[in-house]
Design an enzyme around this catalytic site. Structure first.
Site, PDB file in Angstrom:
ATOM      1  N   HIS A 240      19.146  69.452  90.404  1.00 18.85           N
ATOM      2  CA  HIS A 240      19.751  70.160  89.443  1.00 18.85           C
ATOM      3  C   HIS A 240      20.367  71.253  89.659  1.00 18.85           C
ATOM      4  O   HIS A 240      19.825  72.429  90.191  1.00 18.85           O
ATOM      5  CB  HIS A 240      18.692  70.185  88.562  1.00 18.85           C
ATOM      6  CG  HIS A 240      18.900  70.684  87.028  1.00 18.85           C
ATOM      7  ND1 HIS A 240      19.587  70.011  85.912  1.00 18.85           N
ATOM      8  CD2 HIS A 240      19.093  71.761  86.508  1.00 18.85           C
ATOM      9  CE1 HIS A 240      19.679  70.451  84.843  1.00 18.85           C
ATOM     10  NE2 HIS A 240      19.418  71.715  85.166  1.00 18.85           N
TER      11      HIS A 240
ATOM     12  N   MET B 217      25.952  78.962  85.165  1.00 20.59           N
ATOM     13  CA  MET B 217      26.212  80.021  84.078  1.00 20.59           C
ATOM     14  C   MET B 217      27.282  80.699  84.178  1.00 20.59           C
ATOM     15  O   MET B 217      27.669  81.284  85.173  1.00 20.59           O
ATOM     16  CB  MET B 217      24.746  80.765  83.781  1.00 20.59           C
ATOM     17  CG  MET B 217      23.546  79.829  83.829  1.00 20.59           C
ATOM     18  SD  MET B 217      22.192  80.853  83.673  1.00 20.59           S
ATOM     19  CE  MET B 217      20.766  80.018  83.971  1.00 20.59           C
TER      20      MET B 217
ATOM     21  N   HIS C 173      24.425  71.132  85.304  1.00 20.11           N
ATOM     22  CA  HIS C 173      24.327  71.451  84.141  1.00 20.11           C
ATOM     23  C   HIS C 173      25.105  72.508  83.789  1.00 20.11           C
ATOM     24  O   HIS C 173      24.935  73.871  84.304  1.00 20.11           O
ATOM     25  CB  HIS C 173      22.745  71.758  83.883  1.00 20.11           C
ATOM     26  CG  HIS C 173      22.429  72.459  82.756  1.00 20.11           C
ATOM     27  ND1 HIS C 173      21.264  72.845  82.494  1.00 20.11           N
ATOM     28  CD2 HIS C 173      22.807  72.268  81.424  1.00 20.11           C
ATOM     29  CE1 HIS C 173      20.974  73.323  81.363  1.00 20.11           C
ATOM     30  NE2 HIS C 173      21.940  72.914  80.642  1.00 20.11           N
TER      31      HIS C 173
ATOM     32  N   MET D  84      26.085  75.588  81.496  1.00 14.28           N
ATOM     33  CA  MET D  84      26.004  76.524  80.400  1.00 14.28           C
ATOM     34  C   MET D  84      27.227  77.345  80.582  1.00 14.28           C
ATOM     35  O   MET D  84      27.355  78.355  80.727  1.00 14.28           O
ATOM     36  CB  MET D  84      24.822  77.351  80.882  1.00 14.28           C
ATOM     37  CG  MET D  84      23.459  76.205  80.397  1.00 14.28           C
ATOM     38  SD  MET D  84      22.170  76.889  81.498  1.00 14.28           S
ATOM     39  CE  MET D  84      22.270  76.295  82.865  1.00 14.28           C
TER      40      MET D  84
ATOM     41  N   MET E  58      16.887  70.963  76.010  1.00 11.92           N
ATOM     42  CA  MET E  58      16.555  72.245  76.553  1.00 11.92           C
ATOM     43  C   MET E  58      15.212  72.353  75.976  1.00 11.92           C
ATOM     44  O   MET E  58      15.076  72.487  74.605  1.00 11.92           O
ATOM     45  CB  MET E  58      17.436  73.286  76.159  1.00 11.92           C
ATOM     46  CG  MET E  58      18.740  73.185  77.046  1.00 11.92           C
ATOM     47  SD  MET E  58      18.356  73.149  78.971  1.00 11.92           S
ATOM     48  CE  MET E  58      17.640  74.890  79.137  1.00 11.92           C
TER      49      MET E  58
ATOM     50  N   GLY F 287      19.415  79.917  80.243  1.00 13.75           N
ATOM     51  CA  GLY F 287      19.811  81.217  80.741  1.00 13.75           C
ATOM     52  C   GLY F 287      18.924  81.870  81.773  1.00 13.75           C
ATOM     53  O   GLY F 287      19.512  82.398  82.788  1.00 13.75           O
TER      54      GLY F 287
ATOM     55  N   GLY G  98      15.256  81.121  84.378  1.00 14.17           N
ATOM     56  CA  GLY G  98      14.096  80.362  84.920  1.00 14.17           C
ATOM     57  C   GLY G  98      12.896  80.909  84.498  1.00 14.17           C
ATOM     58  O   GLY G  98      12.864  82.151  83.889  1.00 14.17           O
ATOM     59  N   GLY G  99      11.853  80.325  84.682  1.00 15.13           N
ATOM     60  CA  GLY G  99      10.568  81.144  84.597  1.00 15.13           C
ATOM     61  C   GLY G  99       9.977  81.331  82.934  1.00 15.13           C
ATOM     62  O   GLY G  99       9.316  82.223  82.707  1.00 15.13           O
TER      63      GLY G  99
ATOM     64  N   ASP H  19      14.405  70.261  80.289  1.00 17.34           N
ATOM     65  CA  ASP H  19      14.798  71.540  81.401  1.00 17.34           C
ATOM     66  C   ASP H  19      13.932  72.689  80.702  1.00 17.34           C
ATOM     67  O   ASP H  19      14.644  73.111  79.625  1.00 17.34           O
ATOM     68  CB  ASP H  19      16.052  71.213  81.396  1.00 17.34           C
ATOM     69  CG  ASP H  19      16.727  72.617  82.272  1.00 17.34           C
ATOM     70  OD1 ASP H  19      15.853  73.201  83.018  1.00 17.34           O
ATOM     71  OD2 ASP H  19      17.919  72.608  82.497  1.00 17.34           O
ATOM     72  N   GLY H  20      13.131  73.355  81.563  1.00 18.60           N
ATOM     73  CA  GLY H  20      12.737  74.515  81.099  1.00 18.60           C
ATOM     74  C   GLY H  20      11.271  74.660  80.975  1.00 18.60           C
ATOM     75  O   GLY H  20      10.728  73.914  79.905  1.00 18.60           O
ATOM     76  N   GLY H  21      10.416  75.417  81.788  1.00 15.76           N
ATOM     77  CA  GLY H  21       9.033  75.472  81.592  1.00 15.76           C
ATOM     78  C   GLY H  21       8.425  74.142  81.942  1.00 15.76           C
ATOM     79  O   GLY H  21       7.080  73.822  81.426  1.00 15.76           O
TER      80      GLY H  21
HETATM   81  C1  DX5 Z   1      17.763  77.255  82.386  1.00 15.53           C
HETATM   82  C2  DX5 Z   1      18.161  76.258  83.249  1.00 15.53           C
HETATM   83  C3  DX5 Z   1      17.038  75.689  84.063  1.00 15.53           C
HETATM   84  C4  DX5 Z   1      15.786  76.537  84.688  1.00 15.53           C
HETATM   85  C5  DX5 Z   1      14.711  76.026  84.646  1.00 15.53           C
HETATM   86  O1  DX5 Z   1      18.665  77.813  81.584  1.00 15.53           O
HETATM   87  O2  DX5 Z   1      18.736  75.273  82.531  1.00 15.53           O
HETATM   88  O3  DX5 Z   1      17.443  74.619  84.687  1.00 15.53           O
HETATM   89  O4  DX5 Z   1      16.290  76.586  86.328  1.00 15.53           O
HETATM   90  O5  DX5 Z   1      13.720  76.809  85.224  1.00 15.53           O
HETATM   91  P1  DX5 Z   1      12.186  76.693  85.233  1.00 15.53           P
HETATM   92  O6  DX5 Z   1      11.632  75.262  85.615  1.00 15.53           O
HETATM   93  O7  DX5 Z   1      11.823  77.830  86.010  1.00 15.53           O
HETATM   94  O8  DX5 Z   1      11.727  76.913  83.523  1.00 15.53           O
HETATM   95 ZN    ZN Z   2      19.292  73.279  83.934  1.00 14.56          ZN
END
Ligand code: DX5
Ligand code: ZN
Length: 213
Positions: A33, A37, A64, A66, A136, A141, A143-144, A170-172
């Site tokens: 993935h 951005m 992806h 953004m 989402m 925007g 990670g983490g 995607d996310g968390g």
């Molecule tokens: C956030 C991204 C994600 C991100 C997820 O905008 O689209 O792909 O890498 O990160 P984690 O897995 O750390 O939540």
């Molecule tokens: Zn993503």
């Protein structure tokens, strides 16, 4: 339900040694993935198509975007760089069917994504065009962030509408949150922090897969 797939997000990897980092987890993953951005649709700026071109992997690249109103030329850059699928945001495009049509016309998979607060109704007109919907589970925007469980009703509703569609979250995503998304109907699991920020990345991705198997 379509096949379960695990997609490590390179956002949490080390861009300076990206192919080494991917190499560590590739054997246990299904997709790579790539979070793009633009500093407009979301505040940060990450990678461009020139960077994607340097990625060496046998796995499909799941791009992806953004990105605010991506043009055909911009999208083409990622196709030329080796993308297997490109996902655009419903909120970022005046008429996402234009971008989706372009992507499909080039023979790769097209996806549409919605942010946590965007209702499913925003993408209903696209559902017959797309190969994948990315729901989402955090604000795009960074990670983490923490998994937003209140996005799960959208996954459930979409799975009811489209039994065979790839639904990506995607996310968390961690071994304790992925099962909630799976139960709601998701089958593609993106994870950045949960894989690349762990010391033992192989163990981390195996544990994630086990959590949804
Ligand atoms: C956030 C991204 C994600 C991100 C997820 O905008 O689209 O792909 O890498 O990160 P984690 O897995 O750390 O939540
Ligand atoms: Zn993503």
């Amino acid at each position: 339900m379509p096949k379960i797939r695990i997609a490590p997000s390179i956002l949490s990897a080390d861009f300076k040694r990206i192919n080494g980092d991917i190499g560590q987890v590739e054997k246990y993953a299904d997709l790579i993935h790539v979070d793009v951005m633009d500093g407009k649709f979301v505040p940060p700026t990450t990678v461009d198509s020139d960077f994607v071109r340097t990625i060496r992997t046998k796995l499909p690249l799941d791009v992806h975007l953004m990105v605010q109103e991506p043009s055909e030329g911009y999208i083409q850059g990622f196709i030329d760089a080796g993308a297997s699928s490109i996902t655009v945001h419903a909120e970022a495009c005046t008429d996402p069917r234009r971008q989706l049509g372009y992507i499909k016309g080039k023979g790769i998979n097209a996806g549409i994504s919605i942010k946590p607060k965007t209702p499913l109704s925003a993408i209903l007109p696209c559902l017959d065009t797309v190969d994948m919907v990315l729901i989402m589970t955090v604000e795009p925007g960074w990670g983490g962030q923490k998994f937003m469980e209140d996005t799960m009703p959208k996954v459930r509703e979409l799975r009811k509408l489209k039994p065979n569609l790839d639904i990506e979250v995607d996310g968390g995503i961690y071994p304790d949150t992925a099962p909630l998304a799976k139960k709601a109907g998701a089958n593609v699991f993106v994870a950045g922090t949960a894989i690349f920020k762990e010391k033992d990345r192989v163990m981390a991705i195996k544990r994630l897969r086990e959590s949804v198997s």
